[in-house]
Write a protein that holds these residues in place. Structure first.
Motif, short mmCIF file in Angstrom:
data_model
loop_
_atom_site.label_atom_id
_atom_site.label_comp_id
_atom_site.label_asym_id
_atom_site.label_seq_id
_atom_site.Cartn_x
_atom_site.Cartn_y
_atom_site.Cartn_z
N LYS A 130 0.81 -1.41 0.27
CA LYS A 130 -0.07 0.04 -0.16
C LYS A 130 0.74 1.33 0.06
O LYS A 130 0.79 2.38 -0.75
CB LYS A 130 -0.94 0.07 1.29
CG LYS A 130 -2.22 -0.96 1.25
CD LYS A 130 -2.85 -1.00 2.50
CE LYS A 130 -4.12 -2.01 2.33
NZ LYS A 130 -4.90 -2.05 3.36
N GLU B 280 2.08 1.65 -3.57
CA GLU B 280 1.19 2.06 -4.46
C GLU B 280 0.79 3.62 -4.08
O GLU B 280 0.42 4.33 -5.35
CB GLU B 280 -0.23 1.34 -4.16
CG GLU B 280 -0.13 -0.28 -4.64
CD GLU B 280 -1.17 -0.93 -4.04
OE1 GLU B 280 -2.13 -0.31 -3.29
OE2 GLU B 280 -1.20 -2.23 -4.48
N ARG B 281 0.70 4.08 -3.06
CA ARG B 281 0.54 5.49 -2.94
C ARG B 281 1.74 6.28 -3.26
O ARG B 281 1.40 7.44 -4.15
CB ARG B 281 0.45 5.76 -1.35
CG ARG B 281 -0.60 5.59 -0.49
CD ARG B 281 -0.80 6.01 0.85
NE ARG B 281 0.33 5.86 1.34
CZ ARG B 281 0.34 4.59 2.25
NH1 ARG B 281 -0.83 3.90 2.57
NH2 ARG B 281 1.31 4.31 3.27
N ARG C 81 1.25 6.31 -7.35
CA ARG C 81 0.17 7.24 -7.62
C ARG C 81 0.59 8.57 -7.49
O ARG C 81 0.30 9.51 -8.45
CB ARG C 81 -0.98 6.75 -6.80
CG ARG C 81 -2.35 7.57 -7.28
CD ARG C 81 -3.44 7.12 -6.50
NE ARG C 81 -3.62 5.79 -6.37
CZ ARG C 81 -3.64 5.22 -5.32
NH1 ARG C 81 -3.15 5.45 -4.27
NH2 ARG C 81 -3.92 3.85 -5.64
N GLU C 82 1.23 9.02 -6.35
CA GLU C 82 1.39 10.57 -6.26
C GLU C 82 2.70 10.92 -6.52
O GLU C 82 2.47 12.23 -6.98
CB GLU C 82 1.42 10.41 -4.54
CG GLU C 82 0.08 10.16 -4.04
CD GLU C 82 0.27 10.00 -2.45
OE1 GLU C 82 1.37 10.59 -1.86
OE2 GLU C 82 -1.07 9.78 -1.78
N GLN D 201 3.19 9.40 -10.72
CA GLN D 201 1.96 9.81 -11.91
C GLN D 201 1.70 8.23 -12.87
O GLN D 201 1.51 8.32 -13.77
CB GLN D 201 2.51 10.82 -12.84
CG GLN D 201 2.15 12.10 -12.11
CD GLN D 201 3.37 12.38 -11.27
OE1 GLN D 201 4.56 12.29 -11.66
NE2 GLN D 201 3.26 12.83 -10.08
N MET D 202 1.67 7.34 -12.03
CA MET D 202 1.39 5.95 -12.50
C MET D 202 0.27 5.35 -11.80
O MET D 202 -0.04 5.71 -10.72
CB MET D 202 2.59 4.98 -12.48
CG MET D 202 3.72 5.44 -13.31
SD MET D 202 5.14 4.14 -13.05
CE MET D 202 4.32 2.78 -13.63
N ALA D 203 -0.50 4.44 -12.56
CA ALA D 203 -1.61 3.76 -12.01
C ALA D 203 -1.09 2.46 -11.42
O ALA D 203 -0.27 1.64 -11.98
CB ALA D 203 -2.70 3.35 -13.17
N PRO D 204 -1.56 2.29 -10.10
CA PRO D 204 -0.91 0.98 -9.54
C PRO D 204 -1.62 -0.12 -9.94
O PRO D 204 -2.62 -0.17 -10.89
CB PRO D 204 -1.51 1.11 -8.05
CG PRO D 204 -2.71 2.09 -8.06
CD PRO D 204 -2.25 2.88 -9.16
N PRO E 93 -3.68 -3.50 -10.76
CA PRO E 93 -5.32 -3.87 -10.16
C PRO E 93 -5.22 -4.96 -8.98
O PRO E 93 -4.35 -5.52 -8.53
CB PRO E 93 -5.89 -4.44 -11.57
CG PRO E 93 -4.40 -4.79 -12.24
CD PRO E 93 -3.61 -3.97 -11.97
N GLU E 94 -6.34 -4.88 -8.32
CA GLU E 94 -6.44 -5.55 -7.19
C GLU E 94 -6.22 -7.01 -7.45
O GLU E 94 -5.69 -8.03 -6.50
CB GLU E 94 -7.69 -5.27 -6.39
CG GLU E 94 -7.92 -4.08 -5.83
CD GLU E 94 -9.10 -3.78 -5.07
OE1 GLU E 94 -9.92 -4.96 -4.78
OE2 GLU E 94 -9.17 -2.73 -4.32
N GLU F 296 4.11 -4.48 -15.54
CA GLU F 296 3.33 -3.78 -16.54
C GLU F 296 3.02 -4.57 -17.69
O GLU F 296 3.91 -5.61 -18.12
CB GLU F 296 3.78 -2.35 -16.97
CG GLU F 296 4.25 -1.30 -16.09
CD GLU F 296 2.75 -0.70 -15.54
OE1 GLU F 296 1.95 -0.57 -16.16
OE2 GLU F 296 2.85 -0.45 -14.49
#
Length: 560
Positions: free
Chosen positions: A58, A61-62, A65-66, A69-72, A74-75, A121
């Motif tokens: 987690k 992932e933060r 994201r912050e 500027q990438m999308a973490p 998926p679950e 990715e």
């Protein structure tokens, strides 16, 4: 040992053994469990404040994201989380007795132990984010690009490596590298103009140094690498003096030579001799009995290899590469299982033929159940005695050779798919090593040197040299320790037989490995650690219950 053809009997004098075992347990707890430096033998030195792997994921992932500027991920495809260690930094601090100073000043921001969270990715690119194992802070990151030649370049000699890296970087100028690195320098709280720039124009990578952040001769450096005109990695870490790196490199080379020539070569010779003497003593032994144990060890070794898949993935290994590793270890495991099999058959035959002794009883022997139960008890008391002896050896080596150790992520339960499978290797080591180096080895070598102690010493040296690649320095430290331990295992074998030696070895390793699970700070592994410590007792008692023959009156062993 018992004579062949006679009812089995094992009556050691437990009173002095139990007293020594209690002393051994106390010494083990004092010197190996309670100290913060217990990681040398327990393979972990983590504090109770450790965050969990999901918490590390987690935090990563933060950050992705912050800050990136990438999308973490998926679950349904959670990132891979493994343990990584900067063993060079930890080793230097350990050697120079600087760990406490470093931990107080810098460890919270620049850890030597991290969780590595790997985001895969769809295009084959992977992003690795290093997360502090206690506070969840980000300690660096790196990209693994599809088709990248970076890791291959790092394996080359200095001149070739430099030229390859410059091409891989994409002909970036020094100023362009500094511009790409500047945001991360600022996020670290630094003004790049006040840092010492170590990289010159035309050199690969980018290195800054902060002379004010120093422990011994280790100085903080902010390291950057580049690929295809983009930032590839950012790693803030303390440097290690070149003299230290050269020392470790030389020691590792010596350890490799000792392992190949001292352990591998002579173990191979013992294997060939085991085949020969299995045939020569076939009238006194059985070719059926070793099949189960050899098959069991093959399964355990393959489970252990499969268990390391997370570590292989963390190293960027492809699915085909992992399959290749599995195939290689399947072949290796078959060879080692064959070595065990012929050592059991040949060793049993030699003792029976030449001495009329029964070193490895079978279930049909009268008194087998009670004999196994007693062997298990002997194994536990001697395991505790050996742990105490090991603790004393560690103290002696520290005072004389100034022994020090570092971390090894490849052997950590944190990098295993199922950490609770790890202590099964205690059974692998106990069954196989006592067969090869005690049951067969001692008798075989004694035919050459004509002396039991000399044979025990030689086989103990061969066995000990197989452990030189552990990250303990100087590398001669581990062989010294294990030659002494090996001689005591030899004593247990010669006095009580193969089963007692196996139980002693298995319990000894199960306690060490069980504690490594218990220190992972979660309830499941705590319970598994306890389970593995008592598992030899369960096995011994189960065999006794299925073979509950009445004890015999003959005395097989003198009291000690």
């Amino acid at each position: 040992m018992n004579k062949t053809g006679q009812p089995l009997k094992l009556e050691p004098n437990f009173k002095p053994l139990v007293i020594l075992a209690v002393i051994g347990l106390v010494l083990f707890l004092i010197f190996q469990v309670f100290p913060s430096t217990s990681s040398r033998t327990l393979e972990t030195g983590k504090t109770p404040e450790m965050i969990s792997k999901p918490e590390a994921a987690k935090a990563a992932e933060r950050f992705v994201r912050e800050q990136m500027q990438m999308a973490p991920a998926p679950e349904e495809t959670p990132p891979l989380v493994t343990y990584q260690s900067r063993s060079d930094v930890y080793g230097y601090l350990s050697k120079e007795n600087k760990l406490d100073e470093y931990n107080k000043k810098y460890e919270s921001k620049y850890p030597y132990d991290v969780y590595r969270v790997r985001f895969e990715e769809p295009d084959g690119t992977a992003l690795n984010v290093d997360v502090h194992m206690q506070n969840g802070g980000i300690a660096g990151f790196s990209y693994d690009l599809e088709g990248s030649r970076y890791k291959g370049a790092m394996l080359q000699g200095e001149g070739v490596r430099r030229e390859m890296l410059l091409i891989i970087e994409g002909d970036l100028s020094l100023a362009e590298k500094q511009a790409l690195a500047e945001p991360w320098v600022q996020r670290a709280g630094y003004d790049s103009s006040r840092l010492e720039l170590l990289t010159r124009e035309g050199e690969p990578g980018l290195q800054y140094r902060d002379p004010a952040a120093k422990v011994g001769d280790a100085v903080l450096q902010l390291g950057f690498t580049f690929e295809n005109g983009q930032l590839r990695s950012y790693e803030p870490a303390f440097s290690v003096p070149k003299t230290h790196s050269a020392y470790v490199e030389k020691q590792t080379l010596n350890a490799t030579l000792l392992t190949i020539l001292g352990y591998g070569l002579f173990t191979l010779v013992l294997g060939v001799l085991a085949i020969i003497y299995s045939v020569k003593t076939k009238a006194h032994t059985s070719f059926k009995r070793g099949i189960f144990l050899a098959s069991l060890l093959f399964v355990i070794q393959m489970l252990n290899t499969y268990n390391l898949i997370p570590f292989f993935k963390a190293e960027g290994m492809s699915a085909s590469g992992i399959s290749g590793i599995m195939i290689f270890y399947a072949g290796y495991s078959l060879i080692f299982s064959a070595l065990l099999y012929f050592s059991l058959v040949g060793g049993n035959g030699l003792w029976r033929k030449e001495n009329g002794l029964n070193p490895w009883p079978q279930a049909k022997d009268p008194g087998y159940g009670p004999y196994v139960l007693q062997s298990m008890k002997v194994g536990y008391v001697w395991a505790l005695i050996l742990l105490g002896v090991q603790s004393i050896i560690f103290v002696g080596l520290s005072l004389t050779l100034h022994t020090w150790s570092t971390t090894d992520a490849s052997q950590s339960p944190y990098n295993m798919l199922y950490p609770w499978l790890f202590p099964l290797m205690a059974w692998f080591a106990g069954i196989s090593e006592e067969a090869v180096y005690r049951l067969f080895g001692i008798k075989m070598v004694k035919k050459i040197v004509r002396n039991t102690f000399a044979a025990s010493l030689i086989t103990s040296i061969i066995w000990a040299l197989g452990h030189t690649l552990y990250p303990i320095y100087p590398v001669i430290s581990r062989p010294i320790e294990l030659v002494i331990i090996g001689l005591l295992f030899s004593f247990v074998f010669l006095r009580y037989g193969y089963l007692s030696a196996v139980f002693a070895h298995v319990v000894f390793n199960s306690i060490l490995m069980g504690f490594s699970l218990m220190m992972m700070n979660d309830t499941a592994n705590l319970l598994f650690g306890i389970f593995y410590i008592i598992l030899p007792a369960i096995v011994g008692y189960a065999i006794y219950k299925f073979n509950p023959g009445p004890p015999t009156k003959e005395t097989a062993y003198p009291s000690i």
